[in-house]
Motif scaffolding. Structure first.
Motif, short mmCIF file in Angstrom:
data_model
loop_
_atom_site.label_atom_id
_atom_site.label_comp_id
_atom_site.label_asym_id
_atom_site.label_seq_id
_atom_site.Cartn_x
_atom_site.Cartn_y
_atom_site.Cartn_z
N ARG A 175 -4.71 24.11 28.88
CA ARG A 175 -5.53 24.74 27.93
C ARG A 175 -6.52 25.54 29.09
NH1 ARG A 175 -7.80 21.64 22.48
NH2 ARG A 175 -5.64 21.50 21.62
N GLN A 176 -6.91 24.92 30.05
CA GLN A 176 -7.93 25.67 31.06
C GLN A 176 -7.11 26.86 31.85
OE1 GLN A 176 -9.84 23.05 33.88
NE2 GLN A 176 -10.84 24.50 34.79
N ASP A 177 -6.06 26.51 32.27
CA ASP A 177 -5.17 27.60 32.66
C ASP A 177 -5.06 28.77 31.95
OD1 ASP A 177 -4.57 26.00 35.01
OD2 ASP A 177 -2.73 25.08 34.06
N LEU A 178 -4.78 28.58 30.66
CA LEU A 178 -4.55 29.83 29.68
C LEU A 178 -5.91 30.14 29.04
CD1 LEU A 178 -1.39 28.18 28.01
CD2 LEU A 178 -1.55 29.97 29.89
N GLU A 238 -5.05 35.99 26.03
CA GLU A 238 -4.89 36.60 24.78
C GLU A 238 -3.80 35.61 24.08
OE1 GLU A 238 -5.48 40.40 23.65
OE2 GLU A 238 -7.56 40.61 24.54
N ARG A 239 -2.66 35.79 24.84
CA ARG A 239 -1.36 35.01 24.31
C ARG A 239 -0.77 34.37 25.47
NH1 ARG A 239 2.44 38.27 26.49
NH2 ARG A 239 4.19 37.67 24.96
N TYR A 240 0.21 33.38 25.19
CA TYR A 240 0.83 32.87 26.53
C TYR A 240 1.67 33.82 27.04
CZ TYR A 240 3.87 29.74 28.94
OH TYR A 240 4.50 29.14 30.04
N PRO A 241 1.58 33.90 28.56
CA PRO A 241 1.98 34.94 29.36
C PRO A 241 3.51 34.84 29.81
CG PRO A 241 0.38 33.76 30.67
CD PRO A 241 0.21 33.28 29.18
N GLY A 242 4.07 33.59 29.53
CA GLY A 242 5.30 33.24 29.86
C GLY A 242 5.41 32.59 31.27
N ALA A 247 1.53 38.46 19.37
CA ALA A 247 0.42 37.85 18.79
C ALA A 247 0.17 36.68 19.70
CB ALA A 247 0.37 37.37 17.40
N CYS A 248 1.15 35.76 19.91
CA CYS A 248 0.66 34.50 20.61
C CYS A 248 1.78 34.30 21.67
CB CYS A 248 0.41 33.57 19.52
SG CYS A 248 2.23 32.90 19.05
#
Length: 325
Positions: A131-134, A138-142, A183-184
């Motif tokens: 969670r800290q990494d992200l 705003e959305r998971y960057p892959g 969105a996510c």
């Protein structure tokens, strides 16, 4: 009433269930199966009672079944004794659920099977991001789509999400659409701490229970397209959705964080139900606060109309409004 289809984790009737009644069997409408799914992270308050009442009334007005599911997957957040307290409160307020209580903590095998189905189809990948990494995204960057960024680190499982519009017609809020990828991003289905994510559990459980109608708070409106995306990936049916406004303070602050989220008073259930019926737009008579619980429910079921529920995401309480003492 029949037992919960395929998902009941306990045998026999429980207190509060329709199966534990006095022999006056209710003929259920098989075309309507609703549910209420509280998390055992605290006592029920006005906002959760409001949601439960709306869900219950919609099911009973359609002669449908109403299931009770305890969403107790996130054990670190669970408050000891909260499940029993929630069930006791529902009983005091006259709710009668159909079949045994469904407990997500007893359904890990079902979630694991769904994960495996997606993995076999190449739709999952392992992700080492915390969670800290992200936190700034705003959305998971892959980040881990081509393999975990951190070799040897604990990983979670994500569903690959491709760009496309998901849309549905909400019975209260109307047409809603979302590009889930925008969105996510890729959806986390199993966390790095091995806890299954809400989105996976709710999709698997709704399908396993044969839920046809979901009525819940508007805070989950934007999560719904993600659930539909996962339903489609798993080949599961999509229920009909209705999202009622969240009760808030006059300034829009979340009610659950306010002094009016205190435990409901078991001594005045009819009066508190009348207050909730009023918030749902039913315009109950004043003397409904003085009748029996059974009479209050009969009146509300007979007068239930979903179109009366405010079409908004938030329903501020008026200044000075309180539940009856």
């Amino acid at each position: 009433a029949p037992a919960t289809t395929g998902t009941a984790e306990t045998s026999g009737a429980e207190p509060g269930s329709a199966d534990a009644g006095d022999g006056n069997a209710r003929t259920a409408n098989a075309a309507y199966v609703g549910r209420f799914a509280p998390s055992p992270t605290g006592d029920l308050h006005l906002g959760s009672l409001y949601t439960a009442v709306a869900s219950y009334l919609d099911a009973r007005a359609h002669s449908g079944r109403w299931l009770l599911r305890v969403e107790d997957l996130d054990r670190p957040r669970e408050i000891p004794g909260s499940t029993d307290a929630i069930l006791a409160t529902l009983e005091v307020f006259g709710f009668e659920w159909d079949g045994a209580v469904i407990r997500q903590s007893a359904r890990h095998d079902y979630y694991a099977a769904a994960i495996e189905r997606l993995r076999e189809r190449g739709l999952l990948f392992e992700c080492s991001c915390s969670r800290q990494d992200l936190a700034e995204e705003e959305r998971y960057p892959g980040t881990c789509r081509e393999g975990p960024r951190l070799a040897g680190a604990a990983t979670g499982s994500r569903l690959r999400v491709e760009p496309r519009q998901i849309h549905f017609i909400d019975r209260i809020q109307g047409h809603f659409r979302q590009d889930v990828a925008a969105a996510c991003g890729d959806i986390l289905l199993k966390r790095r701490d091995r806890i299954y994510a809400y989105v996976l559990a709710v999709v698997v459980d709704d399908a396993g229970s044969g839920v046809t109608h979901v009525l819940r708070g508007a805070d989950l409106l934007d999560n719904t397209p993600r659930q539909i995306y996962l339903q489609q990936a798993l080949g599961l049916p999509t229920p009909t959705y209705a999202h009622i406004p969240l009760i808030s303070e006059p300034d829009g602050a979340k009610l659950a964080k306010s002094k009016r989220s205190v435990r409901l008073d078991a001594n005045t259930p009819a009066a508190q139900l009348r207050r909730v019926f009023d918030l749902l737009g039913l315009a109950p008579p004043a003397d409904l606060a003085q009748v029996s619980i059974e009479a209050a429910w009969r009146w509300a079921i007979a007068h239930w109309e979903l179109r009366r529920v405010p079409k908004s995401l938030c329903l501020p309480l008026t200044l000075g409004a309180q539940l009856p003492d």
